[in-house]
Design an enzyme around this catalytic site. Structure first.
Site, PDB file in Angstrom:
ATOM      1  CE1 TYR A 154      -4.028   2.064   0.869  1.00 44.62           C
ATOM      2  CE2 TYR A 154      -2.575   3.117   2.469  1.00 44.62           C
ATOM      3  CZ  TYR A 154      -3.766   3.094   1.761  1.00 44.62           C
ATOM      4  OH  TYR A 154      -4.690   4.097   1.937  1.00 44.62           O
ATOM      5  CE  LYS A 158      -3.669   4.870  -1.376  1.00 45.02           C
ATOM      6  NZ  LYS A 158      -4.739   5.396  -2.238  1.00 45.02           N
TER       7      LYS A 158
END
Ligand code: NAP
Length: 247
Positions: A154, A158
């Site tokens: 993640y 991002k």
């Protein structure tokens, strides 16, 4: 004659932050195109927006399917005649410590949270450049700015959105198209509902304003970044985390 409403496509609009963004942009007079996999909640939101006097279109799509998603973005620009605002908000987590993270969990999170943004921006850029106006917002995360144990996939996705957005800002700036990241901290949605109360309370202690964010906190930032008057703001990361990181 009134100028035609600006068209705003928002992914992950069926709940949480995306729903708040769509509701807010519709209240600003945008024609919002609501995208997520589940059709029912999208249609419910479309009706709510229309009841309040706004304009909405619901389009179910899996953004992790690049062909289907690119075709959807193309179709929206063609059918509605324009695409002014793109908010790449849909995202997932598949958390796990690095040593136990499977290739599948890595790839699924990168595909959904990063590659989908590339696919959508590439498909939207032509229509935006033609109109010499565009506002692109990629929803990042403080995890992508300062890292977060258990979120290698993640955080990587991002963080990559930041470099991607700055590059898009440089490539499309002269055509009136801006591209920014809005990076939330912890926000009360289904994504964070799984956190135990003691962890939530520890997180709260790290936040200057001493509360988790609401979807509306993030929607307010997106409303500004996508406004006509924000044409001089591009290639930036707007961190909306209640003063948790202040990076
Ligand atoms: P959420 O409540 O879990 O909602 C996620 C949304 O994305 C839903 O509308 C979901 O709809 C959609 N979605 C997920 N996978 C999809 C796919 N493959 N195709 C199409 N739509 C898909 O999440 P949230 O908390 O609102 O998060 C929104 C964004 O903010 C995400 O990018 C997240 O990473 C970011 N963020 C959240 C927080 C937080 O604390 N909540 C913090 C930092 C950043 P369907 O399931 O119907 O497809």
């Amino acid at each position: 004659m009134d100028a035609p409403a600006r068209v705003a496509l928002i992914t992950g609009a069926s709940r949480g932050i995306g729903k708040a963004i769509a509701t807010r942009l519709a209240a600003q007079g945008r024609h919002v195109v609501l995208v997520a996999r589940s059709e029912g909640p999208l249609n419910d939101l479309k009706h709510l927006i229309e009841q309040a006097g706004g304009k909405a279109t619901a389009r179910a799509c899996d953004i992790a399917d690049p062909k289907a998603f690119a075709a959807l973005v193309d179709d929206v620009a063609t059918t509605l005649g324009r695409l002014d605002i793109l908010v790449n908000n849909a995202g997932i987590t598949k958390d796990g410590l690095l040593l136990r993270m499977s290739d599948e969990d890595w790839n699924t999170v990168l595909q959904t949270n990063l590659t989908s943004a590339f696919v959508a921006v590439r498909a939207a850029a032509r229509a935006m450049m033609k109109n010499r106006f565009g506002r692109i917002v990629n929803i990042g995360s403080t995890s992508g700015l300062v890292g977060n144990a258990g979120q290698a996939n993640y955080a990587a996705a991002k963080s990559a959105l930041v470099g991607f957005s700055k590059t898009v800002a440089r490539e499309l700036g002269s055509k009136g198209v801006t591209c920014n990241v809005v990076a939330p901290g912890y926000v009360e949605t289904d994504m964070t509902a799984v956190l135990p109360d003691d962890i939530k309370s520890k997180i709260q202690d790290m936040i200057a304003v001493r509360r988790l964010g609401t979807p509306d906190d993030i929607a307010a930032a997106v409303a500004y970044v996508t406004s006509d008057e924000a044409g001089y703001l591009t290639g930036q990361v707007l961190t909306v985390d209640g003063g948790m990181t202040m990076a």
